[in-house]
Design a protein around this motif. Structure first.
Motif, PDB file in Angstrom:
ATOM      1  N   ASP A   1      -0.658  82.876 -39.483  1.00 51.95           N
ATOM      2  CA  ASP A   1      -0.736  83.111 -40.925  1.00 51.95           C
ATOM      3  C   ASP A   1      -2.185  83.349 -41.342  1.00 51.95           C
ATOM      4  O   ASP A   1      -2.472  84.125 -42.242  1.00 51.95           O
ATOM      5  N   LYS A   2      -3.095  82.641 -40.684  1.00 53.27           N
ATOM      6  CA  LYS A   2      -4.537  82.813 -40.881  1.00 53.27           C
ATOM      7  C   LYS A   2      -5.133  83.320 -39.576  1.00 53.27           C
ATOM      8  O   LYS A   2      -4.523  83.210 -38.518  1.00 53.27           O
ATOM      9  N   VAL A   3      -6.348  83.851 -39.656  1.00 56.02           N
ATOM     10  CA  VAL A   3      -7.044  84.380 -38.484  1.00 56.02           C
ATOM     11  C   VAL A   3      -8.299  83.557 -38.231  1.00 56.02           C
ATOM     12  O   VAL A   3      -9.128  83.400 -39.139  1.00 56.02           O
ATOM     13  N   ALA A   4      -8.424  83.051 -37.006  1.00 57.83           N
ATOM     14  CA  ALA A   4      -9.627  82.325 -36.600  1.00 57.83           C
ATOM     15  C   ALA A   4     -10.356  83.139 -35.539  1.00 57.83           C
ATOM     16  O   ALA A   4      -9.745  83.595 -34.569  1.00 57.83           O
ATOM     17  N   LEU A   5     -11.645  83.318 -35.739  1.00 56.80           N
ATOM     18  CA  LEU A   5     -12.520  83.945 -34.761  1.00 56.80           C
ATOM     19  C   LEU A   5     -13.314  82.825 -34.109  1.00 56.80           C
ATOM     20  O   LEU A   5     -13.951  82.027 -34.804  1.00 56.80           O
ATOM     21  N   ILE A   6     -13.258  82.740 -32.786  1.00 54.40           N
ATOM     22  CA  ILE A   6     -13.944  81.673 -32.072  1.00 54.40           C
ATOM     23  C   ILE A   6     -15.192  82.251 -31.417  1.00 54.40           C
ATOM     24  O   ILE A   6     -15.108  83.112 -30.546  1.00 54.40           O
ATOM     25  N   ASP A   7     -16.338  81.774 -31.873  1.00 53.90           N
ATOM     26  CA  ASP A   7     -17.654  82.201 -31.397  1.00 53.90           C
ATOM     27  C   ASP A   7     -17.903  83.678 -31.668  1.00 53.90           C
ATOM     28  O   ASP A   7     -17.018  84.417 -32.080  1.00 53.90           O
ATOM     29  N   THR A   8     -19.140  84.081 -31.467  1.00 54.33           N
ATOM     30  CA  THR A   8     -19.515  85.487 -31.608  1.00 54.33           C
ATOM     31  C   THR A   8     -20.184  85.913 -30.299  1.00 54.33           C
ATOM     32  O   THR A   8     -19.934  85.305 -29.265  1.00 54.33           O
ATOM     33  N   VAL A   9     -21.009  86.941 -30.342  1.00 61.41           N
ATOM     34  CA  VAL A   9     -21.645  87.455 -29.123  1.00 61.41           C
ATOM     35  C   VAL A   9     -23.138  87.656 -29.360  1.00 61.41           C
ATOM     36  O   VAL A   9     -23.621  87.549 -30.488  1.00 61.41           O
ATOM     37  N   GLU A  10     -23.849  87.988 -28.310  1.00 58.28           N
ATOM     38  CA  GLU A  10     -25.286  88.230 -28.356  1.00 58.28           C
ATOM     39  C   GLU A  10     -25.588  89.497 -29.162  1.00 58.28           C
ATOM     40  O   GLU A  10     -24.767  90.413 -29.237  1.00 58.28           O
ATOM     41  N   HIS A  11     -26.786  89.531 -29.780  1.00 58.35           N
ATOM     42  CA  HIS A  11     -27.239  90.743 -30.474  1.00 58.35           C
ATOM     43  C   HIS A  11     -27.302  91.912 -29.507  1.00 58.35           C
ATOM     44  O   HIS A  11     -27.495  91.734 -28.309  1.00 58.35           O
ATOM     45  N   GLY A  12     -27.145  93.102 -30.030  1.00 56.13           N
ATOM     46  CA  GLY A  12     -27.189  94.306 -29.228  1.00 56.13           C
ATOM     47  C   GLY A  12     -25.804  94.829 -28.889  1.00 56.13           C
ATOM     48  O   GLY A  12     -25.669  95.911 -28.329  1.00 56.13           O
ATOM     49  N   PHE A  13     -24.777  94.055 -29.255  1.00 53.90           N
ATOM     50  CA  PHE A  13     -23.407  94.445 -28.947  1.00 53.90           C
ATOM     51  C   PHE A  13     -22.548  94.520 -30.219  1.00 53.90           C
ATOM     52  O   PHE A  13     -21.331  94.428 -30.163  1.00 53.90           O
TER      53      PHE A  13
ATOM     54  N   ASP B   1      -6.246  95.856 -40.395  1.00 54.95           N
ATOM     55  CA  ASP B   1      -6.712  95.650 -41.767  1.00 54.95           C
ATOM     56  C   ASP B   1      -6.780  94.180 -42.174  1.00 54.95           C
ATOM     57  O   ASP B   1      -7.079  93.883 -43.319  1.00 54.95           O
ATOM     58  N   ARG B   2      -6.530  93.262 -41.245  1.00 53.56           N
ATOM     59  CA  ARG B   2      -6.620  91.833 -41.576  1.00 53.56           C
ATOM     60  C   ARG B   2      -8.071  91.382 -41.592  1.00 53.56           C
ATOM     61  O   ARG B   2      -8.924  91.963 -40.945  1.00 53.56           O
ATOM     62  N   SER B   3      -8.315  90.312 -42.309  1.00 53.59           N
ATOM     63  CA  SER B   3      -9.648  89.741 -42.401  1.00 53.59           C
ATOM     64  C   SER B   3      -9.724  88.489 -41.534  1.00 53.59           C
ATOM     65  O   SER B   3      -8.705  87.932 -41.132  1.00 53.59           O
ATOM     66  N   VAL B   4     -10.928  88.025 -41.281  1.00 53.70           N
ATOM     67  CA  VAL B   4     -11.142  86.773 -40.566  1.00 53.70           C
ATOM     68  C   VAL B   4     -11.208  85.656 -41.599  1.00 53.70           C
ATOM     69  O   VAL B   4     -12.017  85.707 -42.515  1.00 53.70           O
ATOM     70  N   ASP B   5     -10.343  84.657 -41.444  1.00 51.96           N
ATOM     71  CA  ASP B   5     -10.318  83.531 -42.372  1.00 51.96           C
ATOM     72  C   ASP B   5     -11.286  82.414 -41.962  1.00 51.96           C
ATOM     73  O   ASP B   5     -11.891  81.774 -42.808  1.00 51.96           O
ATOM     74  N   TYR B   6     -11.387  82.180 -40.649  1.00 51.80           N
ATOM     75  CA  TYR B   6     -12.216  81.091 -40.123  1.00 51.80           C
ATOM     76  C   TYR B   6     -13.074  81.598 -38.971  1.00 51.80           C
ATOM     77  O   TYR B   6     -12.606  82.365 -38.130  1.00 51.80           O
ATOM     78  N   LEU B   7     -14.320  81.137 -38.937  1.00 51.92           N
ATOM     79  CA  LEU B   7     -15.190  81.349 -37.794  1.00 51.92           C
ATOM     80  C   LEU B   7     -15.463  79.977 -37.195  1.00 51.92           C
ATOM     81  O   LEU B   7     -16.071  79.120 -37.835  1.00 51.92           O
ATOM     82  N   ILE B   8     -14.978  79.752 -35.980  1.00 49.32           N
ATOM     83  CA  ILE B   8     -15.178  78.490 -35.292  1.00 49.32           C
ATOM     84  C   ILE B   8     -16.474  78.603 -34.488  1.00 49.32           C
ATOM     85  O   ILE B   8     -16.604  79.477 -33.629  1.00 49.32           O
TER      86      ILE B   8
END
Length: 131
Positions: free
Chosen positions: A45-57, A71-78
């Motif tokens: 029902d919600k979208v969680a993004l877990i971690d991100t990545v290094e700059h340059g990518f 077209d969905r958005s990210v609700d949570y960034l873990i």
């Protein structure tokens, strides 16, 4: 919904990137095959993004996210921890998804503000042991 090669389960997908140019981990240990910057999406029902990545990518990373979410958005960034290969894109995620709730421990908010500038504290969820 997910590209088959990135799909882990019906609701979990890998959106990280591979860096085949990095030759040393922490400047010490050889990486003969490069390194992967792991980031995942858990979508229900919600979208969680877990971690991100290094700059340059940035381009590849957001293309991976868009491929999964359309077209969905990210609700949570873990935020698991604040090393650059895990968190370098936090500022970009906040710009792209201004209503995202950031989930981390008590020190995470201070570190994010030190690295990326002040954020809307109403969008920060602090977790502690046992939560």
């Amino acid at each position: 919904m997910y590209a088959e090669m990135k799909k882990i389960s019906e609701r979990i997908c890998y959106v990280g990137v591979n860096d085949d140019t990095k030759t040393l981990f922490e400047g010490l240990w050889p990486l003969p095959y490069g390194v992967s910057y792991n980031s995942y999406i858990v979508a229900d029902d919600k979208v969680a993004l877990i971690d991100t990545v290094e700059h340059g990518f940035e381009d590849e990373y957001f293309a991976n996210i868009n491929e999964v979410l359309s077209d969905r958005s990210v609700d949570y960034l873990i935020v698991n921890h604040m090393e650059p290969d895990h968190c370098a894109m936090i500022g970009d995620v906040i710009l792209r998804y201004p209503d995202v709730k950031i989930v981390g421990n008590a020190k995470t908010l201070t570190m994010i503000e030190n690295f990326f500038g002040e954020i809307n504290k109403d969008n920060f969820i602090s977790v502690k042991k046992g939560d």
